[in-house]
Each structure stands twice: as C-alpha cells, then as structure tokens.
Design a protein around this motif. Structure first.
Motif, PDB file in Angstrom:
ATOM      1  N   GLU A 141       0.821  -1.214   0.000  1.00 43.24           N
ATOM      2  CA  GLU A 141       0.000   0.000   0.000  1.00 43.24           C
ATOM      3  C   GLU A 141       0.851   1.259   0.000  1.00 43.24           C
ATOM      4  N   ALA A 142       1.881   1.276   0.841  1.00 44.10           N
ATOM      5  CA  ALA A 142       2.745   2.458   0.915  1.00 44.10           C
ATOM      6  C   ALA A 142       3.486   2.681  -0.395  1.00 44.10           C
ATOM      7  N   LEU A 143       3.981   1.612  -0.989  1.00 46.23           N
ATOM      8  CA  LEU A 143       4.687   1.736  -2.267  1.00 46.23           C
ATOM      9  C   LEU A 143       3.755   2.234  -3.356  1.00 46.23           C
ATOM     10  N   SER A 144       2.525   1.799  -3.336  1.00 47.14           N
ATOM     11  CA  SER A 144       1.550   2.258  -4.326  1.00 47.14           C
ATOM     12  C   SER A 144       1.214   3.726  -4.115  1.00 47.14           C
ATOM     13  N   ASP A 145       1.114   4.142  -2.854  1.00 48.53           N
ATOM     14  CA  ASP A 145       0.721   5.518  -2.548  1.00 48.53           C
ATOM     15  C   ASP A 145       1.846   6.521  -2.752  1.00 48.53           C
ATOM     16  N   ARG A 146       3.076   6.141  -2.341  1.00 46.98           N
ATOM     17  CA  ARG A 146       4.161   7.124  -2.298  1.00 46.98           C
ATOM     18  C   ARG A 146       5.389   6.733  -3.101  1.00 46.98           C
TER      19      ARG A 146
END
Length: 263
Positions: free
Chosen positions: A30-35
C-alpha cells in the motif's frame, strides 16, 4: 494520533508470526503504491526474527518491490558489527540478506566498532542524524524522521519496548528522537534506542508479543498503567496502534478490548 488500540489475538505464536508477516506485506505494498517508497522499523527478539522468517517463507514476499523499501531498527545493542546478539545481525540472517534491498536503504545503528564512533551516545546521535538526513531528502525534515509506515515493537516481561525500560532515563525523554542507554537492566548494558516521541511519528505501531511470560506486561499496558511503570502503555501510532498477540500473551487483556480473534 490513533484512538483505542486494536487488539488481535491469534491461536499460537506460529500463526501470529505468519499473520504479522502477511499484514506487513499488505502495508508495504500500500505504501509503495501511494508514495513510491516505504519505511519499516524492525524489532529484535524471538518474535521479530520469527516474523521475518515467516515473511521469507511466504508467497507474499515477492509482492513487495524491496528496492524501494527502507529498513530501520527501533533499538540496537551496542556491540561490534556482526555480533550474533545485534538485532541487525539477526534480521540479516532471518531474511534481509535474501531480499533485493538497496544497501543504501538499510539503515543500521552504528556498531561499537564503527570507525569514528566515540561511544553509545555518539552512535545514538549519528542515528538521529541519519533519520534527519533521509527525512530532509524526502521533504519531511521538520519532523526529524522519515514517514515510518510500520514500526514494530516487541514487549518485554517488564513492559519495556525497544530499549525503553521502566523507570530508566529513556522513558522520560521528550525532545531527542534517539538516545544512548546506559546500564540497561537486560544485557548488554549499552544500547541505542528510538524514544517515545520518535515512535509516535509512525503511521502504524504494532506491538507483537507471544507467550505466557508476556501476559502480565500486556495486561498492565492495556489497563491504564503509566509509562514510567510500563513504557509499552505509552506507545501510540498516528493512525493505528495494534497489539498483535497469541492467546498465551492475551490472558490478562480486558475482554472488551479484544476486537478480533483469529481461530
């Protein structure tokens, strides 16, 4: 800051480790997708290694673009590099050395034999500088830390977290983000630790505990104890504070707090 903690109880320590590993994969993706990047803070001890081992054995490992993940530690024993009791050494053996991590993104606490390090307080200051350097590079310099997506903590039988022990100086620290620990009641006596203000910068803080020997500390921490008596009681994440437990560690948790129970 997150409100009431989430308490998740699993049947046993093995299932707990696998569940935390799966949860970590999901959060990193999720973090990699978001940021486009992610920051995880690891913990040591038996459960810290068990989670990493479970992550290495699970299929979810390949869902993460590890080259864009930054790895930090919540605390470290001030010992020579490669010492088997260092959290870094244990994490590398359990998993990190088998992942395609960018070496520049593995932020180990300086060891006692790191050239130029003048002692445990100097090591703590250098780790704080590394946190600030990465934070500044990512545009979060005012915070003093990068945006931690997940910060994992073990819980000691005395309710310590990281190397913040009851009634020790580190539990009172309100300004510095990293401090040197002198005279730890648990060997070795010299350690480096993130402080409670640094831990509170994390979006999600996960306290992971297994075994009957942790039950009293878990129950105390979730029953309104003060931080000087039970440092774990003071831990909060910005969005989520999760206590991830096995049944043996959860026997003294007030039933009303248990929101999810795994079979």
């Amino acid at each position: 800051m997150s409100s009431a903690p989430l308490v998740v109880v699993h049947a046993d320590a093995d299932l707990l480790a696998r569940s935390v590993a799966d949860r970590l994969v999901t959060r990193l993706v999720e973090a990699l997708s978001d940021r486009g990047r992610a920051h995880v803070v690891l913990t040591g001890g038996g459960m810290g290694s068990a989670v990493l081992s479970a992550l290495g054995e699970g299929p979810g490992r390949d869902a993460v673009d590890w080259a864009r993940v930054h790895v930090w530690w919540g605390d470290e024993r001030f010992l020579p590099s490669g010492h088997p009791d260092r959290n870094e050494t244990q994490a590398r053996e359990a998993l990190l050395d088998r992942l395609p991590l960018d070496p520049r993104h593995v932020h180990a606490v300086p060891a006692s034999d790191t050239p130029g390090v003048g002692g445990v307080d100097d090591a703590a200051a250098r780790y704080a500088d590394e946190l600030a350097r990465v934070a500044d590079h990512e545009g979060a310099g005012r915070e003093g830390t990068p945006a931690f997506d997940v910060l994992m903590l073990g819980v000691g039988p005395d309710a310590h977290v990281a190397s913040i022990f009851p009634e020790q100086a580190a539990v009172h620290e309100q300004e510095r983000l990293v401090v040197g620990v002198h005279g730890s009641p648990k060997p070795p006596p010299l350690r480096v630790t993130l402080t409670l203000p640094a831990i509170a910068r994390a979006q999600e803080v996960w306290l992971v505990a297994a075994g009957a020997e942790k039950a009293q500390a878990v129950g105390l921490s979730l029953s309104g104890a003060g931080p000087v008596q039970a440092p774990a009681a003071a831990v909060r994440g910005r969005r989520v504070t999760a206590w991830l437990l096995d049944r043996a560690a959860a026997t003294t948790v007030p039933p009303a707090l248990v929101r999810i129970a795994s079979p």
